[in-house]
Scaffold this motif. Structure first.
Motif, PDB file in Angstrom:
ATOM      1  N   ASN A 126      12.763  26.064 -37.899  1.00 52.04           N
ATOM      2  CA  ASN A 126      11.358  26.317 -38.206  1.00 52.04           C
ATOM      3  C   ASN A 126      10.553  25.041 -38.420  1.00 52.04           C
ATOM      4  O   ASN A 126       9.347  25.115 -38.673  1.00 52.04           O
ATOM      5  CB  ASN A 126      11.239  27.196 -39.454  1.00 52.04           C
ATOM      6  CG  ASN A 126      11.858  28.566 -39.253  1.00 52.04           C
ATOM      7  OD1 ASN A 126      11.712  29.162 -38.191  1.00 52.04           O
ATOM      8  ND2 ASN A 126      12.554  29.065 -40.264  1.00 52.04           N
ATOM      9  N   VAL A 127      11.206  23.904 -38.345  1.00 58.26           N
ATOM     10  CA  VAL A 127      10.533  22.622 -38.566  1.00 58.26           C
ATOM     11  C   VAL A 127      10.518  21.829 -37.270  1.00 58.26           C
ATOM     12  O   VAL A 127      11.576  21.583 -36.670  1.00 58.26           O
ATOM     13  CB  VAL A 127      11.226  21.801 -39.674  1.00 58.26           C
ATOM     14  CG1 VAL A 127      10.556  20.439 -39.831  1.00 58.26           C
ATOM     15  CG2 VAL A 127      11.205  22.569 -40.991  1.00 58.26           C
ATOM     16  N   ASP A 128       9.341  21.465 -36.824  1.00 58.25           N
ATOM     17  CA  ASP A 128       9.189  20.632 -35.628  1.00 58.25           C
ATOM     18  C   ASP A 128       9.386  19.172 -36.040  1.00 58.25           C
ATOM     19  O   ASP A 128       8.576  18.630 -36.803  1.00 58.25           O
ATOM     20  CB  ASP A 128       7.803  20.834 -35.024  1.00 58.25           C
ATOM     21  CG  ASP A 128       7.563  19.920 -33.827  1.00 58.25           C
ATOM     22  OD1 ASP A 128       8.549  19.463 -33.235  1.00 58.25           O
ATOM     23  OD2 ASP A 128       6.391  19.658 -33.500  1.00 58.25           O
ATOM     24  N   PRO A 129      10.447  18.519 -35.557  1.00 58.50           N
ATOM     25  CA  PRO A 129      10.722  17.156 -36.018  1.00 58.50           C
ATOM     26  C   PRO A 129       9.640  16.155 -35.635  1.00 58.50           C
ATOM     27  O   PRO A 129       9.262  15.301 -36.434  1.00 58.50           O
ATOM     28  CB  PRO A 129      12.063  16.825 -35.350  1.00 58.50           C
ATOM     29  CG  PRO A 129      12.161  17.741 -34.178  1.00 58.50           C
ATOM     30  CD  PRO A 129      11.447  18.988 -34.581  1.00 58.50           C
ATOM     31  N   VAL A 130       9.130  16.272 -34.414  1.00 51.63           N
ATOM     32  CA  VAL A 130       8.086  15.337 -33.966  1.00 51.63           C
ATOM     33  C   VAL A 130       6.808  15.563 -34.758  1.00 51.63           C
ATOM     34  O   VAL A 130       6.165  14.624 -35.235  1.00 51.63           O
ATOM     35  CB  VAL A 130       7.837  15.483 -32.452  1.00 51.63           C
ATOM     36  CG1 VAL A 130       6.669  14.602 -32.017  1.00 51.63           C
ATOM     37  CG2 VAL A 130       9.091  15.132 -31.668  1.00 51.63           C
ATOM     38  N   GLY A 131       6.438  16.829 -34.924  1.00 47.60           N
ATOM     39  CA  GLY A 131       5.220  17.142 -35.674  1.00 47.60           C
ATOM     40  C   GLY A 131       5.308  16.701 -37.122  1.00 47.60           C
ATOM     41  O   GLY A 131       4.323  16.234 -37.700  1.00 47.60           O
ATOM     42  N   ALA A 132       6.501  16.833 -37.723  1.00 47.56           N
ATOM     43  CA  ALA A 132       6.671  16.411 -39.112  1.00 47.56           C
ATOM     44  C   ALA A 132       6.487  14.909 -39.253  1.00 47.56           C
ATOM     45  O   ALA A 132       5.912  14.429 -40.236  1.00 47.56           O
ATOM     46  CB  ALA A 132       8.055  16.821 -39.615  1.00 47.56           C
ATOM     47  N   CYS A 133       6.970  14.149 -38.276  1.00 46.67           N
ATOM     48  CA  CYS A 133       6.849  12.687 -38.342  1.00 46.67           C
ATOM     49  C   CYS A 133       5.426  12.222 -38.025  1.00 46.67           C
ATOM     50  O   CYS A 133       4.986  11.203 -38.560  1.00 46.67           O
ATOM     51  CB  CYS A 133       7.841  12.033 -37.383  1.00 46.67           C
ATOM     52  SG  CYS A 133       9.573  12.241 -37.839  1.00 46.67           S
ATOM     53  N   VAL A 134       4.743  12.954 -37.168  1.00 43.31           N
ATOM     54  CA  VAL A 134       3.374  12.567 -36.808  1.00 43.31           C
ATOM     55  C   VAL A 134       2.417  12.890 -37.947  1.00 43.31           C
ATOM     56  O   VAL A 134       1.564  12.091 -38.316  1.00 43.31           O
ATOM     57  CB  VAL A 134       2.943  13.260 -35.511  1.00 43.31           C
ATOM     58  CG1 VAL A 134       1.457  13.017 -35.239  1.00 43.31           C
ATOM     59  CG2 VAL A 134       3.774  12.763 -34.342  1.00 43.31           C
ATOM     60  N   GLY A 135       2.571  14.096 -38.536  1.00 37.81           N
ATOM     61  CA  GLY A 135       1.698  14.493 -39.634  1.00 37.81           C
ATOM     62  C   GLY A 135       0.367  15.044 -39.147  1.00 37.81           C
ATOM     63  O   GLY A 135       0.049  15.015 -37.949  1.00 37.81           O
ATOM     64  N   ILE A 136      -0.413  15.546 -40.088  1.00 34.09           N
ATOM     65  CA  ILE A 136      -1.728  16.116 -39.759  1.00 34.09           C
ATOM     66  C   ILE A 136      -2.669  15.005 -39.285  1.00 34.09           C
ATOM     67  O   ILE A 136      -2.877  14.023 -39.986  1.00 34.09           O
ATOM     68  CB  ILE A 136      -2.328  16.839 -40.978  1.00 34.09           C
ATOM     69  CG1 ILE A 136      -1.404  17.980 -41.431  1.00 34.09           C
ATOM     70  CG2 ILE A 136      -3.713  17.371 -40.666  1.00 34.09           C
ATOM     71  CD1 ILE A 136      -1.852  18.662 -42.688  1.00 34.09           C
TER      72      ILE A 136
END
Length: 452
Positions: free
Chosen positions: A243-253
């Motif tokens: 449920n966690v997108d690794p790339v999105g988590a590292c990029v952030g909002i």
């Protein structure tokens, strides 16, 4: 209670982080050293120190004998019975040794023993403190240049940033705060020696751990890092939670997290890709932002053949081969990149058993300024609806021709009056040569009608 000694020990313990037990041991050793200097030997000397009150007592253990041969270690029966009538030959009698009888030299030696022990413990505590931070990052303050090296203060000591660990072209100014990676901590006779780095790939990893909560708690793992300090870094990430997108988590909002890391690295570009256990998919991701037709990876030889569209070749290789070089470091494979034309000429498609088709790759990619900088040539679809061009500046008279342009009832004589048009509304500049020709032609038709 020895209040002065107790307060002194508590103050040293607080300031230098040295335990009271170690300090009491140092005092005990110093008293033994003083006894040895005063009496010549201290084999039978005992020191008792109360850790709560800091009261201490020094005494010599002497054996009760009939005839005394060594007064330092023996005592006669008569003298022993004066202390206690129960003493018999062979018993051990503790005899108090007043420390005030020690001479100046013995006292100075005892003092030196205590100071030496404090210095040793201080270095040991300092070494343990920084050794625990080895392979981690710390914030330091730039102090001064030591030739080509730079001294950086880390709080209790100064670390050395060697020239080989400095980012090429990066200028560190005095009193500037920078984050550094602790490479190694050595224990020397002059105290701990700390070596730091600004180019190590793990510096990027630690920065992401400090900025990304998912990386810190282990939900997202950084599987591999390839870095050319000061220019570009590629990292491959993997999520243990579907449920966690690794790339999105590292990029952030809005890129907040990755931008914080980029800012600390003084604008160094960072590519974040998805890790894949399949080597072919991993290599394809590693060559991002370039698009790939096919990848053939040999796990035994650790080699891979990559075929890319002709217009993607320069992007896949990168400036001075940087993109391909970083992809090879990230994946651990030796990558051979071929263009589509080269693959057809060399018969690689037939050799690999791939049926070549012109539309093997979707050539319609959205245009991106970042890709244009790399020299990427992109195409867009030609089939665009007329609705996309409904702005006033794009409309001409031809757009209203026929029944589809406008119905007669939409425009009546009442919509236009003489007041709507004045001489001031039209000037010579408003008409081109083509417009003038059309006007002259209309005037010609009007003259013919009047004559008729």
């Amino acid at each position: 209670m020895n209040k002065e000694l107790l307060l002194a020990l508590e103050m040293i313990e607080k300031e230098k982080n040295i335990s009271k037990a170690v300090l009491l041991e140092a005092i005990e050793n110093s008293l033994l050293t003083a006894c040895k200097n005063h009496f010549g030997k201290a084999d039978n000397i005992k020191v008792n120190i109360n850790p709560d009150t800091c009261d201490f007592a020094v005494y010599a253990e002497k054996e009760v004998v009939e005839t005394v041969e060594d007064p330092l270690t023996q005592i006669c029966v008569e003298e022993a019975k004066l202390k206690n009538p129960r003493y018999l030959p062979g018993d051990i009698v503790p005899i108090a040794v007043p420390s005030k009888e020690f001479g100046r030299i013995a006292t100075q030696n005892a003092k030196n023993v205590i100071l030496q022990k404090i210095r040793e413990e201080e270095r040991k505590v300092l070494y343990n403190d920084y050794y625990s931070k080895e392979k981690d990052i710390m914030t330091g303050i730039v102090q001064k240049n030591l030739g080509r090296n730079i001294s950086i203060n880390l709080g209790k000591l100064d670390a050395i940033l060697n020239e080989s660990e400095q980012v090429k072209g990066e200028v560190l100014r005095q009193n500037e705060h920078v984050k550094v990676y602790i490479l190694e901590v050595k224990d020397t006779s002059k105290g701990p020696r700390v070596s730091v780095s600004r180019t190590h790939p793990d510096l990027v990893k630690r920065l992401f751990e400090s900025e990304v909560a998912e990386v810190k708690d282990g939900t997202v793992e950084i599987k591999a890092i390839a870095r050319e300090a000061g220019s570009r870094t590629k990292i491959a990430v993997w999520s243990n939670d579907i449920n966690v997108d690794p790339v999105g988590a590292c990029v952030g909002i809005n890129g907040a997290r990755v931008n914080a890391v980029v800012s600390e690295l003084r604008g160094e570009k960072i590519d974040i890709i998805n890790w894949d256990d399949n080597a072919a998919y991993l290599i394809e991701n590693a060559l991002s932002p370039a698009k790939v037709i096919c990848v053939v990876a040999d796990e035994e030889e650790r080699e891979a053949l990559v075929i890319v569209p002709d217009y993607q070749l320069s992007l896949a290789i990168g400036k001075e081969g940087q993109n391909a070089r970083l992809a090879a470091r990230l994946t651990g494979y030796k990558i051979d990149i071929k263009s589509e034309t080269q693959a057809k000429e060399q018969g690689l498609f037939e050799e690999l058993g791939i049926e070549y088709q012109e539309d093997m790759v979707d050539y319609h990619y959205q245009e991106d300024e970042d890709f244009q900088e790399e020299g990427e040539i992109q195409e867009v679809e030609d089939s665009l609806d007329e609705e996309n061009y409904s702005e006033a500046g794009d409309l001409t008279g031809d757009a209203f021709a026929g029944e589809e342009s406008a119905e007669d009832e939409d425009f009546t004589d009442e919509d236009f009056t003489d007041d709507d048009f004045t001489d001031k509304d039209f000037t010579d500049k408003d008409f081109t040569d083509e417009d003038s020709a059309d006007t002259a032609k209309e005037e010609g038709y009007q003259e013919e009608e009047q004559l008729s």
